[in-house]
Write a protein that holds these residues in place. Structure first.
Motif, PDB file in Angstrom:
ATOM      1  N   UNK A 133       0.827  -1.214   0.000  1.00 32.71           N
ATOM      2  CA  UNK A 133       0.000   0.000   0.000  1.00 32.71           C
ATOM      3  C   UNK A 133       0.861   1.265   0.000  1.00 32.71           C
ATOM      4  N   UNK A 134       2.003   1.213   0.692  1.00 32.47           N
ATOM      5  CA  UNK A 134       2.912   2.360   0.714  1.00 32.47           C
ATOM      6  C   UNK A 134       3.539   2.576  -0.653  1.00 32.47           C
ATOM      7  N   UNK A 135       3.936   1.487  -1.297  1.00 40.47           N
ATOM      8  CA  UNK A 135       4.511   1.620  -2.636  1.00 40.47           C
ATOM      9  C   UNK A 135       3.475   2.155  -3.622  1.00 40.47           C
ATOM     10  N   UNK A 136       2.224   1.752  -3.480  1.00 37.28           N
ATOM     11  CA  UNK A 136       1.173   2.274  -4.364  1.00 37.28           C
ATOM     12  C   UNK A 136       0.983   3.776  -4.144  1.00 37.28           C
ATOM     13  N   UNK A 137       1.001   4.209  -2.885  1.00 33.34           N
ATOM     14  CA  UNK A 137       0.905   5.650  -2.589  1.00 33.34           C
ATOM     15  C   UNK A 137       2.090   6.402  -3.173  1.00 33.34           C
ATOM     16  N   UNK A 138       3.270   5.791  -3.079  1.00 31.38           N
ATOM     17  CA  UNK A 138       4.487   6.379  -3.630  1.00 31.38           C
ATOM     18  C   UNK A 138       4.361   6.566  -5.148  1.00 31.38           C
ATOM     19  N   UNK A 139       3.945   5.513  -5.839  1.00 30.94           N
ATOM     20  CA  UNK A 139       3.827   5.570  -7.302  1.00 30.94           C
ATOM     21  C   UNK A 139       2.749   6.564  -7.732  1.00 30.94           C
ATOM     22  N   UNK A 140       1.641   6.588  -7.002  1.00 27.12           N
ATOM     23  CA  UNK A 140       0.559   7.521  -7.335  1.00 27.12           C
ATOM     24  C   UNK A 140       1.004   8.959  -7.141  1.00 27.12           C
ATOM     25  N   UNK A 141       1.728   9.222  -6.051  1.00 21.77           N
ATOM     26  CA  UNK A 141       2.227  10.577  -5.783  1.00 21.77           C
ATOM     27  C   UNK A 141       3.167  11.029  -6.893  1.00 21.77           C
ATOM     28  N   UNK A 142       4.083  10.167  -7.290  1.00 17.21           N
ATOM     29  CA  UNK A 142       5.027  10.496  -8.359  1.00 17.21           C
ATOM     30  C   UNK A 142       4.285  10.750  -9.668  1.00 17.21           C
ATOM     31  N   UNK A 143       3.297   9.895  -9.982  1.00 17.15           N
ATOM     32  CA  UNK A 143       2.562  10.026 -11.240  1.00 17.15           C
ATOM     33  C   UNK A 143       1.768  11.325 -11.308  1.00 17.15           C
ATOM     34  N   UNK A 144       1.306  11.796 -10.144  1.00 16.74           N
ATOM     35  CA  UNK A 144       0.483  13.008 -10.096  1.00 16.74           C
ATOM     36  C   UNK A 144       1.311  14.277  -9.883  1.00 16.74           C
ATOM     37  N   UNK A 145       2.629  14.130  -9.811  1.00 10.41           N
ATOM     38  CA  UNK A 145       3.489  15.299  -9.665  1.00 10.41           C
ATOM     39  C   UNK A 145       3.662  15.786  -8.246  1.00 10.41           C
ATOM     40  N   UNK A 146       3.242  14.983  -7.271  1.00 10.05           N
ATOM     41  CA  UNK A 146       3.450  15.354  -5.875  1.00 10.05           C
ATOM     42  C   UNK A 146       4.871  15.050  -5.431  1.00 10.05           C
ATOM     43  N   UNK A 147       5.205  15.493  -4.236  1.00 11.98           N
ATOM     44  CA  UNK A 147       6.547  15.269  -3.691  1.00 11.98           C
ATOM     45  C   UNK A 147       6.508  14.185  -2.629  1.00 11.98           C
ATOM     46  N   UNK A 148       7.532  13.362  -2.621  1.00 15.84           N
ATOM     47  CA  UNK A 148       7.676  12.319  -1.608  1.00 15.84           C
ATOM     48  C   UNK A 148       8.647  12.819  -0.550  1.00 15.84           C
ATOM     49  N   UNK A 149       8.148  12.972   0.661  1.00 11.37           N
ATOM     50  CA  UNK A 149       8.944  13.499   1.768  1.00 11.37           C
ATOM     51  C   UNK A 149       9.267  12.358   2.719  1.00 11.37           C
ATOM     52  N   UNK A 150      10.525  12.002   2.787  1.00  5.71           N
ATOM     53  CA  UNK A 150      10.970  10.913   3.668  1.00  5.71           C
ATOM     54  C   UNK A 150      11.220  11.456   5.068  1.00  5.71           C
ATOM     55  N   UNK A 151      10.666  10.803   6.060  1.00  6.54           N
ATOM     56  CA  UNK A 151      10.909  11.203   7.450  1.00  6.54           C
ATOM     57  C   UNK A 151      12.064  10.368   7.982  1.00  6.54           C
ATOM     58  N   UNK A 152      13.260  10.934   7.846  1.00  9.00           N
ATOM     59  CA  UNK A 152      14.447  10.290   8.367  1.00  9.00           C
ATOM     60  C   UNK A 152      15.311   9.638   7.307  1.00  9.00           C
ATOM     61  N   UNK A 153      16.578   9.506   7.641  1.00  8.67           N
ATOM     62  CA  UNK A 153      17.533   8.862   6.733  1.00  8.67           C
ATOM     63  C   UNK A 153      17.177   7.396   6.533  1.00  8.67           C
ATOM     64  N   UNK A 154      16.520   6.764   7.522  1.00 13.09           N
ATOM     65  CA  UNK A 154      16.127   5.362   7.373  1.00 13.09           C
ATOM     66  C   UNK A 154      15.128   5.197   6.239  1.00 13.09           C
ATOM     67  N   UNK A 155      14.178   6.111   6.147  1.00 13.39           N
ATOM     68  CA  UNK A 155      13.159   6.029   5.102  1.00 13.39           C
ATOM     69  C   UNK A 155      13.780   6.264   3.727  1.00 13.39           C
ATOM     70  N   UNK A 156      14.724   7.215   3.656  1.00 14.80           N
ATOM     71  CA  UNK A 156      15.418   7.455   2.384  1.00 14.80           C
ATOM     72  C   UNK A 156      16.124   6.186   1.929  1.00 14.80           C
ATOM     73  N   UNK A 157      16.850   5.542   2.832  1.00 14.72           N
ATOM     74  CA  UNK A 157      17.596   4.328   2.476  1.00 14.72           C
ATOM     75  C   UNK A 157      16.654   3.230   1.988  1.00 14.72           C
ATOM     76  N   UNK A 158      15.536   3.042   2.697  1.00 15.29           N
ATOM     77  CA  UNK A 158      14.594   1.987   2.326  1.00 15.29           C
ATOM     78  C   UNK A 158      13.968   2.263   0.962  1.00 15.29           C
ATOM     79  N   UNK A 159      13.491   3.487   0.749  1.00 13.91           N
ATOM     80  CA  UNK A 159      12.843   3.831  -0.524  1.00 13.91           C
ATOM     81  C   UNK A 159      13.818   3.742  -1.689  1.00 13.91           C
ATOM     82  N   UNK A 160      14.999   4.319  -1.524  1.00 11.33           N
ATOM     83  CA  UNK A 160      15.974   4.324  -2.616  1.00 11.33           C
ATOM     84  C   UNK A 160      16.423   2.896  -2.943  1.00 11.33           C
TER      85      UNK A 160
END
Length: 343
Positions: free
Chosen positions: A240-267
């Protein structure tokens, strides 16, 4: 080739936050927030409670809901039923299996096969020791929830030299923490309250969660230095998180990572197309971010690898200038300190 980093500055000792905001008379979400513009490199100052004013409807905030465990334990060291050391500190570092942990054993007397006696209901055996590494492997007879329950009964949270009071474990949790496993608090999310999360959602800002269980970052002896690429941490991203991520990117929204841990996981997930596994990703100034458009984080120590990651978001010179400004404005450092939004 990974560039050498030269992010250095001096943080006065009085700016090391040793007391949780709540014990200083400040609500979690009313700590200071420095807002750093990725494009211009300029910074402004606000309170974290006003985070919604810096984000847009359609943006996505991704939070790490890993829960901090009390990872510092005390044991007696036994060999052939004899006590070799009556009190040894054990710091859990990484869970390697249901009943297998890499740990820091604060004793020079430990040998392969020794028994760590934590209590009448919790013991562990030390596996073959490697004196060239700071961490050793131990195996518990318990596993799963039974083992976690024992750890929660006996352990204390990891705290470093700038924290002088043994604060209760609750102070080392985010309000939304739900999956036990982090050795050190995923502290970038500490300032969030349910009130602020509801306010963000009311504005049309999406909220999603993932888990990355943080490991032990300091081994109590400066001779043990860990290269960032050696820092293996376990993560899992719900579909569900990945779907929200893809939808946000497709709609031109920004993905804001809370913490370096989230950046590492997403990237990591975007790079290897795996929603769960282990990551040793080291992000630095030459790294081209593919997932995160912004980051919410605390203030980090000079020359920390976390600063290397922030240099992927904003020019290092602007980062240093902003940090020096934060020092002049008496921002507080570390997990009980103030916040930084880079967007």
């Amino acid at each position: 080739m990974i560039p050498e980093q030269h992010i250095n500055f001096h943080v006065p000792q009085e700016l090391n936050a040793s007391v949780p905001p709540e014990r200083r008379g400040v609500k979690r979400d009313h700590v200071k927030m420095m807002v750093l513009d990725r494009k211009t490199g300029k910074n402004t100052h606000d309170q974290f409670y006003n985070l919604d004013q810096h984000l847009n409807p359609g943006d996505l905030i991704v939070l790490n809901n890993s829960r901090t465990i009390p990872a510092v334990l005390s044991a007696s060291l036994k060999r052939s039923f004899l006590t070799v050391d009556p009190k040894v500190e054990i710091r859990l570092a990484h869970r390697k299996g249901d009943n297998i942990w890499d740990v820091l054993i604060v004793s020079e007397k430990a040998k392969t096969g020794d028994i760590l006696y934590f209590s009448d209901y919790l013991q562990a055996v030390i596996m073959p020791i490697d004196i060239n590494k700071p961490l050793q492997t131990i195996v518990f007879p318990q596993n799963g929830h039974e083992l976690l329950n024992s750890i929660y009964k006996l352990g204390e949270p990891v705290r470093y030299e700038y924290i002088h009071t043994p604060w209760n474990l609750d102070y080392y949790q985010t309000v939304y923490a739900s999956y036990p496993g982090s050795i050190e608090m995923p502290s970038a999310g500490r300032a969030f309250t349910w009130e602020l999360l509801f306010k963000l959602q009311k504005k049309g800002i999406r909220i999603a969660y993932l888990q990355l269980h943080t490991g032990l970052s300091y081994f109590l002896d400066d001779k043990w230095t860990m290269n960032p690429s050696e820092n293996q941490e376990e993560y899992e991203i719900p579909e569900s998180t990945m779907q929200s991520f893809l939808q946000t990117k497709a709609e031109g929204g920004r993905v804001i990572a809370v913490g370096t841990t989230v950046v590492r996981a997403l990237e990591t997930a975007v790079f290897n197309q795996n929603l769960k596994g282990w990551t040793n990703l080291y992000i630095h100034s030459d790294y081209k971010l593919k997932a995160a458009d912004g980051i919410i984080t605390g203030l980090h120590e000079p020359e920390a690898s976390h600063l290397d990651m922030l240099s992927a978001f904003v020019n290092p010179r602007c980062l240093i200038r902003s940090y020096k400004d934060a020092i002049l404005k008496n921002y507080l450092w570390h997990e009980f300190g103030d916040m930084n939004l880079i967007i």
